[in-house]
Scaffold this active site. Structure first.
Site, PDB file in Angstrom:
ATOM      1  N   TYR A 154       0.842  -1.201   0.000  1.00 46.63           N
ATOM      2  CA  TYR A 154       0.000   0.000   0.000  1.00 46.63           C
ATOM      3  C   TYR A 154       0.877   1.252   0.000  1.00 46.63           C
ATOM      4  O   TYR A 154       0.494   2.289  -0.523  1.00 46.63           O
ATOM      5  CB  TYR A 154      -0.948  -0.029   1.205  1.00 46.63           C
ATOM      6  N   LYS A 161      -3.337   8.396   2.886  1.00 54.80           N
ATOM      7  CA  LYS A 161      -4.570   8.216   3.654  1.00 54.80           C
ATOM      8  C   LYS A 161      -4.398   8.707   5.093  1.00 54.80           C
ATOM      9  O   LYS A 161      -5.348   9.216   5.706  1.00 54.80           O
ATOM     10  CB  LYS A 161      -4.998   6.753   3.629  1.00 54.80           C
TER      11      LYS A 161
END
Length: 255
Positions: A154, A161
């Site tokens: 990720y 995020k």
């Protein structure tokens, strides 16, 4: 019961009928909201305009990485006398090569691009649309567990995020003075076009289904139902919060 009757909802980030934003827009419409849908460019224009036509809403182009495009969105709303009662930020981008291998290999410009599109865009949207927010508007952004846990591959998106979630808290304070709520929904892994760009995504799906308390993955409709709640007056005293919709996976330590 229609929870959003009389409200206007602006939904960004619809890529196709399998995207989370699409499910949210569909649920908003089912609960009586008038839809304003945005698309980033020609690649998603047809899908978004089709949905707007099917739901009696309107569609317009907005590139959140360009200030003049954001200003054009505000003018589009002002010309129609529209007040935004719900804003959905479902926008994220990182180059595919940044979503595999080692995080420390992230390029400088790839890092800046991911943070700009995935996090700063929420700040820019709120700044530009502040004059057209309704008196009890609800803003919500889509996030993921990779913001607070190290998730394989990720990488820079997890950092983006994290910045997005921090932005939610600061925006909740700033906009709360005007009665506007700002929250995030942390969705579990869902089969979308953007999720498939993450290396090893299929194995992540299997891990969550096997270890989450509910022994399943969340689906887009689960997230859409949570979004309806946050957009409605039922969540009138909730702001600055990250709502997990992931079948409980976020609470699991050793499974």
């Amino acid at each position: 019961m229609a929870l959003l009757s009389g409200k206007t909802a602006l939904v960004s980030g619809i890529a196709n009928r399998w995207s989370i934003a699409y499910a949210i827009a569909r649920a908003f419409h089912a609960h009586g909201a008038q839809l304003v849908l945005t698309y980033e460019g020609e690649r998603t224009k047809d899908e978004v305009e089709k949905m707007a036509s099917e739901t009696g809403g309107v569609a317009t182009m907005c590139d959140v990485a360009k200030d003049d495009s954001l200003a054009a969105l505000r003018r589009f709303l002002e010309e129609r006398g529209a007040k935004v009662d719900a804003l959905v930020h479902s926008i994220a981008f990182a180059r595919k090569e940044e979503l595999a291998g080692k995080f420390y290999a992230t390029s400088r410009d790839g890092f800046a691009l991911a943070l700009d599109v995935s996090a700063y865009s929420l700040v820019a949207l709120c700044r530009e649309l502040a004059p057209v927010f309704g008196p009890r508007a609800s803003v919500m952004a889509m996030t993921y567990l990779g913001s607070v846990r190290a998730v394989p591959s990720y990488n820079v998106m997890g950092v983006a995020k994290a910045a997005l979630e921090a932005s939610v808290r600061y925006l909740a304070v700033d906009l709360g003075e005007s009665g506007i709520r700002v929250n995030a929904i942390s969705a579990g892994p869902i089969k979308t076009a953007s999720a498939r760009a993450v290396s090893g995504f299929t194995s992540i799906l299997g891990d969550v289904a096997a270890k989450s308390p509910l022994r399943r993955n969340a689906v887009a409709d689960d997230v859409a139902n949570a979004a309806v709640f946050l957009a409605s007056d039922l969540s009138a005293a909730i702001t600055g919060h990250v709502l997990y919709v992931d079948a409980g996976y976020n609470i699991v330590g050793i499974a």
